[in-house]
Scaffold this motif. Structure first.
Motif, mmCIF file in Angstrom:
data_model
loop_
_atom_site.group_PDB
_atom_site.id
_atom_site.type_symbol
_atom_site.label_atom_id
_atom_site.label_comp_id
_atom_site.label_asym_id
_atom_site.label_seq_id
_atom_site.Cartn_x
_atom_site.Cartn_y
_atom_site.Cartn_z
ATOM 1 N N LEU A 196 -49.109 -25.132 11.490
ATOM 2 C CA LEU A 196 -48.509 -25.654 10.262
ATOM 3 C C LEU A 196 -49.069 -27.018 9.880
ATOM 4 O O LEU A 196 -48.827 -27.502 8.772
ATOM 5 C CB LEU A 196 -46.987 -25.731 10.413
ATOM 6 C CG LEU A 196 -46.263 -24.394 10.544
ATOM 7 C CD1 LEU A 196 -44.761 -24.594 10.558
ATOM 8 C CD2 LEU A 196 -46.661 -23.436 9.428
ATOM 9 N N ALA A 197 -49.841 -27.635 10.765
ATOM 10 C CA ALA A 197 -50.528 -28.891 10.440
ATOM 11 C C ALA A 197 -51.751 -28.657 9.554
ATOM 12 O O ALA A 197 -52.371 -29.627 9.107
ATOM 13 C CB ALA A 197 -50.945 -29.601 11.724
ATOM 14 N N ALA A 198 -52.126 -27.387 9.323
ATOM 15 C CA ALA A 198 -53.257 -27.036 8.455
ATOM 16 C C ALA A 198 -54.541 -27.752 8.854
ATOM 17 O O ALA A 198 -55.172 -28.428 8.033
ATOM 18 C CB ALA A 198 -52.907 -27.315 6.995
ATOM 19 N N PRO A 199 -54.998 -27.614 10.094
ATOM 20 C CA PRO A 199 -56.194 -28.345 10.531
ATOM 21 C C PRO A 199 -57.471 -27.913 9.813
ATOM 22 O O PRO A 199 -58.370 -28.738 9.615
ATOM 23 C CB PRO A 199 -56.260 -28.038 12.032
ATOM 24 C CG PRO A 199 -55.512 -26.753 12.195
ATOM 25 C CD PRO A 199 -54.422 -26.792 11.185
ATOM 26 N N VAL A 200 -57.567 -26.642 9.423
ATOM 27 C CA VAL A 200 -58.776 -26.191 8.732
ATOM 28 C C VAL A 200 -58.870 -26.827 7.351
ATOM 29 O O VAL A 200 -59.940 -27.275 6.924
ATOM 30 C CB VAL A 200 -58.798 -24.651 8.633
ATOM 31 C CG1 VAL A 200 -60.005 -24.187 7.819
ATOM 32 C CG2 VAL A 200 -58.830 -24.026 10.016
ATOM 33 N N THR A 201 -57.750 -26.869 6.638
ATOM 34 C CA THR A 201 -57.744 -27.505 5.325
ATOM 35 C C THR A 201 -58.123 -28.974 5.431
ATOM 36 O O THR A 201 -58.905 -29.499 4.618
ATOM 37 C CB THR A 201 -56.354 -27.371 4.674
ATOM 38 O OG1 THR A 201 -56.020 -25.984 4.568
ATOM 39 C CG2 THR A 201 -56.345 -27.992 3.286
ATOM 40 N N LEU A 202 -57.598 -29.653 6.431
ATOM 41 C CA LEU A 202 -57.930 -31.063 6.630
ATOM 42 C C LEU A 202 -59.412 -31.222 6.953
ATOM 43 O O LEU A 202 -60.063 -32.150 6.466
ATOM 44 C CB LEU A 202 -57.073 -31.649 7.750
ATOM 45 C CG LEU A 202 -57.280 -33.129 8.064
ATOM 46 C CD1 LEU A 202 -57.001 -33.986 6.830
ATOM 47 C CD2 LEU A 202 -56.396 -33.560 9.226
ATOM 48 N N ALA A 203 -59.943 -30.320 7.758
ATOM 49 C CA ALA A 203 -61.366 -30.383 8.096
ATOM 50 C C ALA A 203 -62.233 -30.196 6.850
ATOM 51 O O ALA A 203 -63.231 -30.900 6.661
ATOM 52 C CB ALA A 203 -61.708 -29.319 9.140
ATOM 53 N N LEU A 204 -61.845 -29.277 5.982
ATOM 54 C CA LEU A 204 -62.619 -29.036 4.767
ATOM 55 C C LEU A 204 -62.602 -30.243 3.839
ATOM 56 O O LEU A 204 -63.512 -30.428 3.035
ATOM 57 C CB LEU A 204 -62.086 -27.802 4.038
ATOM 58 C CG LEU A 204 -62.331 -26.457 4.732
ATOM 59 C CD1 LEU A 204 -61.642 -25.333 3.982
ATOM 60 C CD2 LEU A 204 -63.828 -26.169 4.868
#
Length: 260
Positions: free
Chosen positions: A80-88
């Protein structure tokens, strides 16, 4: 215990990387996402701490607490921390495109399908508790390390496939995901009841009362995780459509617009 030490180092390294990206997007990235990662990482590290490792090795109830923390609660926080979105949002454009292409590849699509994720996560529990694998895992240190790594990764994969906020190309529709989720949670509950009634794992050194207590922890602890996942699933399902355009990175600046 070198394997567990490496696992702890890996979680800490991932947390540092997430923290750097969060700091880079501190004016745009929702605080709740960052706190969600910290909570998930903290639960994973507590589950792998020396006192919990000793408790989990000595008593089956301790093992079950580790299973819940590492395989169910920590993955919810991390996903739920959305790490992929943050990486992008923070990676260079070329690296970001490579990541998007990887997520869209056939192997990842198969692996991240809700049915596959459920088999790897819930299905593995049947193999662990209804076969001699449980005792083998406790008698073989490297097997215990692999089991904990599997709990964490399979849990993250299952949460991501059902209710993950990150972009997932070719993700199945909500009806299929909800159906798989309900079946998986029903199987998790059925397994805990079977363990309670028949005293599995049969070859364990623990007493019947201890195994039944572990089964109760598994049952009620699984319900708590299921409620949290259901809330995340329906929150994403009924999210206003207007917020969807903020999910990805800005192609020109590699920074996403303001996102609450």
């Amino acid at each position: 215990m070198i394997g567990h030490a490496l696992l702890v180092v890996g979680i800490c390294a991932a947390t540092l990387a997430y923290g750097r990206a969060w700091y880079a997007c501190r004016n745009e990235w929702p605080r709740r996402r960052g706190l969600s990662w910290l909570a998930g990482a903290a639960l994973a590290l507590i589950a792998l701490s020396p006192p919990m490792m000793h408790f989990g090795h000595a008593r089956i109830e301790g093992h079950m607490v580790q299973h819940l923390m590492l395989g169910m609660y920590a993955p919810i926080g991390l996903v739920l921390a959305a790490p992929v979105t943050l990486a992008l949002r923070t990676l260079p454009q070329r690296t970001g495109r490579t990541l998007v292409s990887l997520l869209a590849s056939v192997p990842i699509r198969v692996l991240a399908h809700p049915v596959t994720a459920a088999l790897l996560d819930i299905g593995a529990m049947f193999l662990l508790y209804l076969t001699p694998l449980y005792d083998f895992m406790h008698d073989t240190p490297w097997a215990g390390t692999l089991l904990h790594l599997h709990f964490l990764l399979a849990g993250c994969l299952f949460v991501w496939s059902i209710a993950g906020p990150d972009p997932a190309p070719h993700r199945p529709g909500p009806r299929l995901r909800l159906g798989v989720f309900l079946v998986a949670m029903a199987l998790h509950g059925a397994l805990s009841k079977y363990i309670y009634l028949h005293g599995y794992p049969l070859d364990s050194a623990s007493t019947l009362e201890q195994r039944r207590l572990a089964a109760e922890l598994m049952y009620y602890g699984g319900d708590i995780a299921a409620i949290a996942m259901a809330i995340a699933f329906f929150a994403a399902l009924f999210k206003p459509r207007g917020t969807a355009r903020h999910a990805g990175p800005n192609r020109k600046t590699n920074q996403a617009p303001n996102h609450s």
